[in-house]
Design a protein around this motif. Structure first.
Motif, mmCIF file in Angstrom:
data_model
loop_
_atom_site.group_PDB
_atom_site.id
_atom_site.type_symbol
_atom_site.label_atom_id
_atom_site.label_comp_id
_atom_site.label_asym_id
_atom_site.label_seq_id
_atom_site.Cartn_x
_atom_site.Cartn_y
_atom_site.Cartn_z
ATOM 1 N N LEU A 136 25.446 21.647 5.151
ATOM 2 C CA LEU A 136 25.001 20.343 4.658
ATOM 3 C C LEU A 136 25.309 19.250 5.679
ATOM 4 N N LEU A 137 26.471 19.346 6.325
ATOM 5 C CA LEU A 137 26.834 18.377 7.365
ATOM 6 C C LEU A 137 25.839 18.429 8.514
ATOM 7 N N GLU A 138 25.500 19.628 8.953
ATOM 8 C CA GLU A 138 24.521 19.779 10.039
ATOM 9 C C GLU A 138 23.167 19.201 9.633
ATOM 10 N N GLU A 139 22.786 19.433 8.386
ATOM 11 C CA GLU A 139 21.511 18.908 7.893
ATOM 12 C C GLU A 139 21.539 17.372 7.877
ATOM 13 N N ALA A 140 22.648 16.801 7.432
ATOM 14 C CA ALA A 140 22.779 15.345 7.394
ATOM 15 C C ALA A 140 22.704 14.756 8.805
ATOM 16 N N ILE A 141 23.363 15.392 9.749
ATOM 17 C CA ILE A 141 23.337 14.921 11.134
ATOM 18 C C ILE A 141 21.924 14.985 11.688
ATOM 19 N N ARG A 142 21.209 16.069 11.408
ATOM 20 C CA ARG A 142 19.815 16.189 11.858
ATOM 21 C C ARG A 142 18.940 15.096 11.258
ATOM 22 N N GLU A 143 19.162 14.790 9.998
ATOM 23 C CA GLU A 143 18.341 13.783 9.308
ATOM 24 C C GLU A 143 18.529 12.387 9.894
ATOM 25 N N THR A 144 19.672 12.114 10.507
ATOM 26 C CA THR A 144 19.889 10.783 11.085
ATOM 27 C C THR A 144 18.916 10.504 12.217
ATOM 28 N N THR B 29 33.527 12.889 3.672
ATOM 29 C CA THR B 29 34.682 12.836 4.572
ATOM 30 C C THR B 29 34.348 13.450 5.922
ATOM 31 N N LEU B 30 33.700 14.599 5.913
ATOM 32 C CA LEU B 30 33.332 15.270 7.161
ATOM 33 C C LEU B 30 32.348 14.431 7.979
ATOM 34 N N PHE B 31 31.397 13.789 7.301
ATOM 35 C CA PHE B 31 30.414 12.968 8.006
ATOM 36 C C PHE B 31 31.102 11.760 8.639
ATOM 37 N N LEU B 32 32.014 11.125 7.912
ATOM 38 C CA LEU B 32 32.761 9.985 8.460
ATOM 39 C C LEU B 32 33.581 10.416 9.675
ATOM 40 N N ASN B 33 34.237 11.549 9.584
ATOM 41 C CA ASN B 33 35.021 12.055 10.718
ATOM 42 C C ASN B 33 34.117 12.324 11.913
ATOM 43 N N LYS C 219 24.213 10.147 0.997
ATOM 44 C CA LYS C 219 23.291 10.707 -0.008
ATOM 45 C C LYS C 219 21.839 10.369 0.295
ATOM 46 N N ASP C 220 21.588 9.305 1.051
ATOM 47 C CA ASP C 220 20.219 8.938 1.421
ATOM 48 C C ASP C 220 19.593 9.942 2.385
ATOM 49 N N LEU C 221 20.422 10.765 3.013
ATOM 50 C CA LEU C 221 19.932 11.742 3.980
ATOM 51 C C LEU C 221 19.395 13.008 3.312
ATOM 52 N N PHE C 222 19.510 13.077 1.986
ATOM 53 C CA PHE C 222 19.053 14.235 1.216
ATOM 54 C C PHE C 222 18.060 13.788 0.157
ATOM 55 N N LYS C 223 17.148 14.663 -0.216
ATOM 56 C CA LYS C 223 16.272 14.389 -1.349
ATOM 57 C C LYS C 223 17.145 14.293 -2.591
ATOM 58 N N GLY C 224 16.722 13.471 -3.535
ATOM 59 C CA GLY C 224 17.522 13.229 -4.733
ATOM 60 C C GLY C 224 17.934 14.482 -5.462
ATOM 61 N N TYR C 225 16.993 15.392 -5.660
ATOM 62 C CA TYR C 225 17.332 16.604 -6.415
ATOM 63 C C TYR C 225 18.281 17.510 -5.633
ATOM 64 N N VAL C 226 18.184 17.501 -4.307
ATOM 65 C CA VAL C 226 19.112 18.303 -3.493
ATOM 66 C C VAL C 226 20.518 17.726 -3.614
ATOM 67 N N TRP C 227 20.629 16.398 -3.475
ATOM 68 C CA TRP C 227 21.934 15.738 -3.576
ATOM 69 C C TRP C 227 22.563 15.995 -4.943
ATOM 70 N N ASN C 228 21.765 15.914 -5.995
ATOM 71 C CA ASN C 228 22.290 16.097 -7.351
ATOM 72 C C ASN C 228 22.745 17.526 -7.615
ATOM 73 N N ARG C 229 22.229 18.490 -6.879
ATOM 74 C CA ARG C 229 22.623 19.892 -7.056
ATOM 75 C C ARG C 229 23.915 20.240 -6.316
ATOM 76 N N ILE C 230 24.362 19.363 -5.430
ATOM 77 C CA ILE C 230 25.607 19.610 -4.698
ATOM 78 C C ILE C 230 26.760 19.242 -5.630
ATOM 79 N N PRO C 231 27.705 20.151 -5.832
ATOM 80 C CA PRO C 231 28.849 19.836 -6.701
ATOM 81 C C PRO C 231 29.606 18.599 -6.188
#
Length: 79
Positions: free
Chosen positions: A7-15, A48-52, A27-39
């Motif tokens: 998910l981190l790699e996907e978020a970085i790619r989306e930037t 935290t990982l993205f901020l780091n 959360k804006d880097l993911f489609k709404g339904y994908v974000w909602n399915r993540i626990p």
């Protein structure tokens, strides 16, 4: 099972799809339904990982202020 590192790699790619000076949340880097399915615990870890990642890399993403709901906001800057 969702792998937070994937998910981190996907978020970085989306930037790469963001415009310069665009402000966003992780959360804006993911489609709404994908974000909602993540626990929730994984979403928190992902944040935290993205901020780091942003703080360690001298890239085109900068952490800015937090929202009133304590979510970290980011801005795409000229690299």
């Amino acid at each position: 099972m969702i792998d937070v590192n994937e998910l981190l790699e996907e978020a970085i790619r989306e930037t790469e799809n963001l415009n310069e000076d665009e402000v966003f949340l992780v959360k804006d880097l993911f489609k709404g339904y994908v974000w909602n399915r993540i626990p929730r615990k994984d979403r928190l870890l992902l944040g935290t990982l993205f901020l780091n990642y942003v703080n360690m890399m001298e890239g085109s993403i900068k952490a800015i202020e937090k929202t009133s709901s304590n979510q970290q906001r980011y801005k795409k800057i000229k690299s």
